[in-house]
Design a protein around this motif. Structure first.
Motif: not given
Ligand code: UDP
Length: 241
Positions: A5-13, A47-49, A123-130
């Motif tokens: 992935a190009k990004y490590n953490r993304v926020l999807v709107k 990645i973190d989502v 949560h994100l660090e633990k692989g959970r989607v928030v």
């Protein structure tokens, strides 16, 4: 070969409309499952989502205020609509084996955690989607602004605005056959040309904090994953290609 992935953490709107089926109101369980599969495809990239979900498929404050409900009250009703959508999406994500937590900007502890920034990051660090529900918790704002705000708070690398259009055009492509799609555009041009990407509060927040945005069509299967991989898809606002 494993994809990187190009990004490590993304926020999807996601707008509330992303959960609509054939009709113009409510939630289609089939559509929600499709959305969950698309989200899963990027979770699989390790990645973190995080997600901010809207409520327009159920309730819009501005519209209701025109029809006679006090604006602030109507906006709180709109925020509650986003919680309904968040629960529907959580349910679908967990059906695809993605651990998910909903955090609400308006406390309702029986069904969602309250919004706590550090806990969300954990949560994100633990692989959970928030999933962030209830927008910013304030009337007179939108879930686009909530997306910009939360993305900054959790140090997201990018906001991916998943919509019904495959990017930003010079004009409405439905009305103008000569409309051209931008591959990239600056925040200043979005604002100067009054392009309807996000409301002004949201886009200004992104501009001031140099938070890039990718606008893409969620119905285009695989587009979300492509964006996260850094492939050319939709329109990139700000940031470097
Ligand atoms: N809303 C609000 N404050 C916020 C976020 C949302 O008052 O921080 C209300 C507002 O009335 C809005 C409704 O919730 O119309 C639904 O959100 P939005 O219209 O942003 O959803 P979308 O268009 O993304 O489906």
């Amino acid at each position: 070969m494993e994809q990187t992935a190009k990004y490590n953490r993304v926020l999807v709107k996601l707008s509330g409309e992303a959960l609509l089926g054939e009709g113009s109101f409510g939630i289609s369980s089939q559509t929600v499952l499709y959305v969950a599969q698309e989200i899963k495809s990027i979770c699989d990239l390790k990645i973190d989502v995080a997600i901010v979900i809207g409520g327009g498929n159920i309730f819009r404050g501005v519209q209701a205020s025109v029809e006679g409900i006090d604006r602030a009250t109507a906006d709180y009703m709109g925020m509650l609509a986003t919680v309904i959508n968040a629960l529907a999406l959580q349910n679908a994500l967990e059906k695809t084996d993605i651990p998910t937590r909903v955090q609400s900007a308006i406390e309702m502890r029986e069904l969602a955690e309250p919004y706590i920034r550090r806990k969300a990051i954990r949560h994100l660090e633990k692989g959970r989607v928030v999933i962030f529900a209830a927008g910013t918790g304030n009337p007179y704002f939108t879930t686009d602004t909530a997306a910009a705000l939360r993305a900054m708070e959790i140090n997201s690398d990018i906001i991916i605005k998943a919509t019904k259009v495959d990017g930003i055009y010079t004009a409405d492509p439905v009305k103008d056959p000569n409309a051209k799609k931008y591959d990239t555009i600056t925040y200043a041009d979005v604002i100067a040309q009054g392009l309807k990407v996000m409301d002004l509060t949201a886009i200004t927040l992104c501009k001031d904090n140099e938070l890039p945005i990718i606008v893409l069509d969620l119905k285009n299967q695989g587009a979300l994953k492509k964006a996260v991989l850094g492939d050319k898809v939709g329109t990139l606002v700000g940031g470097s290609v």
